[in-house]
Design an enzyme around this catalytic site. Structure first.
Site: not given
Ligand code: NAI
Length: 462
Positions: A42, A51, A441, A179
């Site tokens: 993080c 960020k 407000h 995300v």
């Molecule tokens: P994610 O699970 O949010 O999204 C991954 C996306 O990739 C999904 O929409 C999925 O359908 C797609 N995908 C999977 N295989 C694919 C393929 N072969 N071709 C095309 N699309 C495909 O994963 P992400 O964004 O990598 O984040 C990982 C983790 O980190 C999550 O659990 C997220 O919540 C956390 N995170 C949270 C943040 C926040 O709270 N602001 C910031 C960064 C990460």
């Protein structure tokens, strides 16, 4: 041999918060961390550096699009990428040093190195073995890999490489509209890259409220991001610092190619527990490779606990922090608790997206009678003044009792606004409770109140 009440393995938001709370509760505590700096993914290569880049690129966007409208004339700033990376690094440094300070203040020993657990009650780091009555595993997660896609952290990168690119790419392909893909994709889009997001499903940000998904994608498109939906990436090939991405459209199985200077792989993360020796300890795992824990975050081996991304639940820093505090209390003989029903999720794009509790889709599936109160930021004076009137607040409440079941916001400061709804939900509040609460407000938060009013007799400004 040093003897501890608690040794926490990993110093990310789960681990360091846990260590601090343990020390505050009078337990002799150490935290093992192998990185050069504390703070885990993080602080070093995740939430915090991203960020900084989101903030800088948003300022550029404001200068390019809104300054002149406000009567702020002059040449728009140009991007000094090296300085932007320095600003990002300085942001990381002040945060990681802050944790080092907190460790010292709370008399927590930082054991530098990578830990293994040779047996219950023992933690080995390098050649040294330490005794610990309680061991808390907070080793987090790592990017999951995609078959056919080889990450070199130069041309084909994970979020780690995407925060360190030598220059801003002209063309960027993002695999996965989750995300990470959308946050970092929108940074580079604002900095001038042509960004195409390839997503396997038919909607972005899986699991989010359907109406928010649609509105969010429309706004991102309007900002210049391109989307290929319903497409499975087959492979990437790199040559001479460029990449070719091959994907198949699910609707007709047709194969397509797209070229890019940088490919960001953002298709999810997986738990990380390598080298701990969990197998020989006989620690039970879930089918998805997470450490199995009970309601007190204890594994099947007495005295060994696990929290954060390495166990089940959303992979979110604040969920890990809450578990860190709660498990510290458990270990100290108190009653640690996490309300998993009220964990907000935020996507730090512009506009921000935030949610807590149930989505409409979840309520429909449960067959629950609910009502919707929605208010567009277009009716919020402050949002209009700040060129931030895209989006809405949507509150879902029980049809009979009016109890708030969920809230979904897309709009300015959504990530901050969501928390008044979280507090309301913690107290079991009704939408009317929120609606009857005086909101200053002019603030964005009036949109939350208006959405609450929309669950009853109706909002004023729409
Ligand atoms: P994610 O699970 O949010 O999204 C991954 C996306 O990739 C999904 O929409 C999925 O359908 C797609 N995908 C999977 N295989 C694919 C393929 N072969 N071709 C095309 N699309 C495909 O994963 P992400 O964004 O990598 O984040 C990982 C983790 O980190 C999550 O659990 C997220 O919540 C956390 N995170 C949270 C943040 C926040 O709270 N602001 C910031 C960064 C990460």
């Amino acid at each position: 041999m040093a003897q501890y009440d608690v040794i926490v393995i990993g110093s990310g938001p789960g681990g360091y918060v846990c260590a601090i709370r343990c020390a505050q509760l009078g337990l002799k505590t150490a935290c093992v961390e192998g990185r050069e700096t504390l703070g885990g993914t993080c602080l070093n290569v995740g939430c915090i550096p991203s960020k900084a880049l989101l903030h800088a690129s948003h300022q550029l966007h404001e200068a390019e699009h809104n300054f002149a409208k406000m009567g702020l004339k002059g040449k728009s700033p140009s991007v000094d990428w090296k300085q932007m990376l320095t600003y990002k690094q300085e942001t990381i440094d002040t945060n990681t040093k802050g944790i080092e300070f907190l460790f010292k203040k709370n008399k927590i020993d930082w054991i530098k190195g990578w830990a293994s657990i040779p047996g219950a009650g023992k933690v080995k780091v390098g050649d040294e073995t330490f005794d610990a009555k309680n061991i808390i595993i907070a080793t987090g997660s790592e990017p999951s890999s995609l078959p056919g896609v080889e990450v070199d952290e130069k041309t084909v990168v994970t979020s780690t490489g995407a925060l360190e690119l030598p220059k801003i790419p002209k063309k960027m392909v993002v695999i996965g509209a989750g995300v990470i893909g959308l946050e970092l994709g929108s940074v580079y889009s604002r900095l001038g890259a042509e960004v195409t997001v390839i997503e396997f499903l038919d909607a972005i940000t899986p699991g989010m409220d359907g109406e928010v998904q649609k509105s969010f994608q429309r706004i991102l498109k309007k900002q210049g991001m391109d989307f290929v939906m319903g497409a499975a990436v087959q492979k990437t090939e790199t040559a001479k610092g460029k990449a070719k991405v091959t994907y198949k459209l699910r609707k007709d199985d047709s194969e397509h190619e797209i070229e890019a200077d940088t490919v960001l792989v953002a298709t999810g993360r997986k738990p990380y527990a390598e080298g701990l020796g969990l197998d020989s300890l006989g620690i039970e795992m879930t089918q998805r490779g997470q450490i199995k824990v009970g309601r007190d975050w204890q594994t099947n081996v007495k005295g060994i606990y696990a929290i954060g991304d390495v166990i089940e639940g959303p992979m979110l820093a604040h969920k890990a922090e809450d578990e860190g505090m709660a498990v510290a209390e458990q270990v100290a003989g108190k009653h640690g608790h996490v309300n998993y029903g009220v964990i907000p999720g935020v996507i730090y794009t512009h506009p921000e997206v935030a949610n807590v509790g149930a989505t409409e889709e979840m309520l429909k599936e449960e067959g629950r009678a609910y009502k919707v109160g929605k208010f567009m930021f277009m009716g919020n004076g402050r949002a209009k003044a700040n060129f931030a009137a895209d989006g809405f607040v949507k509150i879902l409440a029980d049809k009979e009792t009016d109890r708030i079941l969920g809230c979904h916001i897309i709009g300015p400061a959504a990530g901050d606004l969501i928390h008044e709804v979280c507090v309301a939900m913690e107290f079991g509040a009704s939408a009317e409770d929120l609606a009857l609460t005086c909101h200053a407000h002019p603030t964005y938060s009036e949109a939350v109140r208006e959405a609450a009013l929309a669950c009853g007799d109706g909002p004023i400004h729409s």
